[in-house]
Scaffold this active site. Structure first.
Site, short mmCIF file in Angstrom:
data_model
loop_
_atom_site.label_atom_id
_atom_site.label_comp_id
_atom_site.label_asym_id
_atom_site.label_seq_id
_atom_site.Cartn_x
_atom_site.Cartn_y
_atom_site.Cartn_z
N TYR A 98 0.84 -1.20 0.00
CA TYR A 98 0.00 0.00 0.00
C TYR A 98 0.88 1.26 0.00
O TYR A 98 1.88 1.33 0.73
CB TYR A 98 -0.91 -0.02 1.24
CG TYR A 98 -1.78 1.18 1.38
CD1 TYR A 98 -2.87 1.37 0.52
CD2 TYR A 98 -1.53 2.14 2.34
CE1 TYR A 98 -3.67 2.49 0.63
CE2 TYR A 98 -2.34 3.26 2.46
CZ TYR A 98 -3.40 3.43 1.61
OH TYR A 98 -4.20 4.54 1.72
N ASP A 170 -0.77 -7.33 5.95
CA ASP A 170 -1.87 -6.39 5.75
C ASP A 170 -2.98 -7.17 5.03
O ASP A 170 -2.84 -7.52 3.87
CB ASP A 170 -1.38 -5.20 4.92
CG ASP A 170 -2.48 -4.15 4.69
OD1 ASP A 170 -3.67 -4.51 4.71
OD2 ASP A 170 -2.12 -2.97 4.47
N LYS A 195 -12.12 -0.02 5.01
CA LYS A 195 -12.54 -0.68 3.77
C LYS A 195 -13.65 -1.69 4.07
O LYS A 195 -14.74 -1.28 4.42
CB LYS A 195 -11.32 -1.31 3.09
CG LYS A 195 -10.07 -0.39 3.07
CD LYS A 195 -10.24 0.82 2.19
CE LYS A 195 -9.16 1.89 2.40
NZ LYS A 195 -7.78 1.47 2.30
#
Ligand SMILES: *Cc1c(COP(=O)(O)O)cnc(C)c1O
Length: 377
Positions: A98, A170, A195
């Site tokens: 990310y 993650d 999310k």
């Protein structure tokens, strides 16, 4: 208990004081200390809050971990976890991690003397080649963003254990419903709860779950010390969002599968990236460690012009960063999530200017297909 049942019955389905079928929002900073002789569970809400605790216990149960921690954002969770390391120690991070994680690893933790190397984690020999005497952890993300590349979690964890390293995963894209890295031997799982866990594009939050008391103690010390904690109202929103995680993801995943197959048949689409498709590289590895392909896919159009005009013409889907909400969201990585990355580096990773990412929401997928069709014309 199966996962769907666990989402509803996990020990936090009611307020123990009143039987209310929703944990109250304890909007409070401090607690009356009735008996100075006795320790009490709560004394100050940075250190602990009952609403946050219900969320932390719930995510720990769902990830099969020993302890959960709720933070003010996914990045607060990631930075707090990375703060257990010290100057002079070394981390190996997957190269398509990310963007925010890349930014703090290179631009922040490096200033405090933490060494970081990036590597294609799909290649375990390359990972092995980066291990040094001061390496302490592997930081992984699978499927990756935006190309849905797959890392062999079991292989990477085995390698980490051989060298005494922690594995941090993650797990935002999969959520605990579709992938539980701690069951595969990982030590820490991180979520951007913004999310799929929140699921409604109305809250920013982060979660971490660990295995083992020693790690829990180290992360709690950072959570309490740094204080990047999640507030009670947002903790409640995540508890609420979690209850429908399975039904949302089941439906969104079905939509993603149908949309991906349809996109593959479009003449203006060059390639579709989705673990649910037969030809996806890493598909077998993915299904050996996850229970579904997920709700996010990417596709490359035949030209940059097609990609740009698609983004202008799309009507039903929102054009935005973020993912995992009830609404379908389309993003343009080259100009949005990965805009900060030099073009040459983007191209090396395969993030071309004609690549689009889709997080499929709860709309009827046939309406989405109609919308995509007109936007590709
Ligand atoms: C969004 C995201 C993050 C960061 O989370 P925030 O809640 O925005 O701070 C981290 N990892 C992944 C994979 C993400 O998608």
């Amino acid at each position: 208990m199966n996962f769907g049942t666990k989402l509803i019955h996990n020990g936090n389905e009611m307020d123990p004081q009143t039987g209310a079928l929703s944990i109250p929002i304890y909007q409070v900073s401090t607690y009356h200390h009735g008996d100075m002789e006795k320790p009490q569970e709560y004394d100050y809400s940075r250190s602990g809050n009952p609403t946050r605790k219900a969320l932390e216990d719930t995510i720990a149960k769902l990830e099969n971990g020993s302890r959960g921690f709720a933070f003010a954002s996914g990045m607060a969770a990631t930075s707090s976890v990375l703060s257990i390391f010290s100057a002079g120690e070394h981390l190996i991070v997957c190269e398509d991690v990310y963007g925010g994680t890349y930014r703090i690893a290179t631009g922040y933790f490096s200033r405090f003397g933490l060494e970081v190397d990036f590597v294609d984690a799909g290649d375990l020999e390359a990972v092995r080649g980066k291990i040094k005497p001061n390496t302490r952890a592997l930081f992984l993300e699978t499927p990756s963003n935006p190309l849905l590349k797959i890392t062999d979690l079991k292989g990477a964890i085995r390698l980490a254990k051989e060298h005494g390293l922690l594995t941090i995963v993650d797990n935002t894209f999969m959520s605990p419903y579709l992938q539980r890295p701690l069951d595969l031997g990982a030590d820490v799982v991180i979520h951007s709860a913004t999310k799929f866990i929140g699921g409604h594009s109305d809250v920013i939050g982060g979660l971490a779950v660990v295995r083992g008391e020693e790690l829990a103690r180290r992360i709690y010390a950072v959570q309490n010390g740094f204080g990047a904690v999640l507030g009670p109202q947002d903790s409640w929103l995540l508890l609420r969002g979690l209850k429908t995680l399975k039904v949302r993801m089941d439906y969104q995943q079905q939509g993603a599968q149908k949309l991906a197959a349809w996109l593959e048949s479009c003449p203006k689409v060059r390639e579709v990236f989705y673990p649910g498709l037969e030809g996806h590289r890493g598909r077998e590895v993915h299904f050996s460690q996850a229970d579904g392909p997920g709700c996010v896919l990417s596709f490359a159009t035949d030209s940059v012009e097609t990609a740009r005009s698609f983004m202008k013409k799309i009507k039903l889907a929102a054009v935005a960063v973020s993912l995992g909400g009830v609404e379908t969201i389309v993003s343009y990585p080259a100009q949005m999530s990965h805009a900060a990355m030099p073009k040459a580096e983007r191209e090396r990773l395969g993030i071309s200017d004609s690549l689009l990412r889709v997080s499929v929401g709860l709309e009827d997928v046939d309406d989405l297909i109609d919308d995509f069709q007109q936007a590709l014309k």
